[in-house]
Design an enzyme around this catalytic site. Structure first.
Site, PDB file in Angstrom:
ATOM      1  CB  CYS A 134     -17.932 -41.015   1.789  1.00  8.38           C
ATOM      2  SG  CYS A 134     -17.892 -40.559   0.042  1.00  8.38           S
ATOM      3  CB  CYS A 137     -16.713 -37.768   0.486  1.00  7.70           C
ATOM      4  SG  CYS A 137     -18.261 -38.466  -0.107  1.00  7.70           S
ATOM      5  CG  ASP A 138     -14.423 -37.434   3.722  1.00  5.51           C
ATOM      6  OD1 ASP A 138     -14.688 -36.310   3.265  1.00  5.51           O
ATOM      7  OD2 ASP A 138     -15.207 -38.072   4.455  1.00  5.51           O
TER       8      ASP A 138
END
Length: 312
Positions: A134, A137-138
């Site tokens: 992701c 997300c990261d």
């Protein structure tokens, strides 16, 4: 105590939320179940450009808009990990979660899919420590660093392009000599000076120092050459697997686990429908999931009407 609803929907992605909207608007009691936050993979999408009504919208923002629409007619939303689904001889579907038990005549499965893993040394060891599925997300953890993106489809190229906003360089590693992504996504990626491509190559191992990722070992399928590519992060997008473990025993899936439906979203079990990415189909997009959900919500109403006729 077992709670009863006219319709239970497992999964609160775009398909599930649309089904909840249509079913609750038909004055049915609806429970929308999910083990996490509503929105599904929309929450992992940086920018959505191909959903009608929005030139561009962040995935989490679109999820919020859909949720507010889905619950406006009193559809209930509950957290819970589904542990089992059973069907009685009379057609009652029982859904057991880790915290409660529910019954319904009409069940809509909208559990979606998850990203495949490479299954190579280092992948599990460095998951969350440089290995990610992701970018939204990261990505921020890799600001001004070099990263690798594994894959050549829409997700790989979209998320690779997103990463260029923060990382130093993105190296897209693809096992073929051309991408599978939509043409417009390819053109953007090829024009992006921060994206390089490594063709005809697979990743054989993810290297690290015990704490974080330091590189990936690669193998060129045509030349046979092995290399070590120094990177701080590895983002993997090599395909999807259906999340159907709790319903596979019902006989509604194919050999790969995708749920088979007709154009009415009906499975072979009366009163069980499926929508979105969990279905066996060619195009898995937010728009197609929404279309599936609208059909399933209406067909659940139609099914319940036939149940009432039988009971009269």
């Amino acid at each position: 105590m077992v709670k009863k609803y006219d319709v239970i929907i497992i999964g609160a992605g775009p398909g599930g939320m649309t089904a909840a909207l249509y079913a609750s608007r038909a004055n049915l009691s609806v429970l929308l179940l999910d083990r996490g936050v509503y929105g599904g993979q929309m929450n992992n999408t940086a920018e959505v450009e191909n959903y009608p009504g929005f030139k561009s919208i962040l995935g989490p923002d679109l999820a919020k808009e859909m949720y507010e629409s889905a619950t406006q007619f009193e559809a209930e939303y509950a957290y819970g990990t589904v542990e089992s689904v059973t069907v009685s001889p009379t057609g009652i579907k029982t859904v057991k979660t880790d915290s409660a038990e529910f019954e319904t005549h009409a069940l809509i499965i909208a559990t979606g899919s998850q990203y495949k893993k490479l299954g190579i040394p280092g992948e599990e060891d460095y998951s969350g420590r440089g290995v990610s599925y992701c970018a939204v997300c990261d990505g921020a953890f890799f600001r001004d660093r070099d990263v690798a993106v594994v894959g050549g489809g829409d997700s790989a190229i979209e998320e690779g392009s997103y990463l260029t906003q923060m990382v130093k360089e993105v190296n897209v590693i693809h096992r073929r000599d051309q991408l599978r992504a939509q043409q417009i996504l390819q053109e953007r990626a090829f024009d992006n000076p921060k994206i390089d491509f490594t063709w005809d190559t697979i990743v054989t191992q993810i290297e690290g120092d015990g704490q974080k990722v330091t590189g990936v070992k690669t193998h060129n399928k045509k030349t046979g050459e092995d290399k070590l590519l120094p990177v701080s992060g590895v983002f993997i997008y090599i395909g999807l697997l259906p999340m159907t473990e709790t319903v596979s025993h019902l006989g509604i899936t194919d050999d790969e686990g995708w749920i088979i439906t007709n154009e009415k979203m009906e499975t072979k079990v009366p009163g069980i429908f499926a929508v979105g990415d969990v279905r066996k189909k060619d195009l898995r997009q937010i728009a197609t999931a929404v279309g599936d959900g609208s059909i399933a919500g209406q067909e659940a109403y139609n099914y319940l009407e036939t149940v009432k006729d039988v009971q009269r």
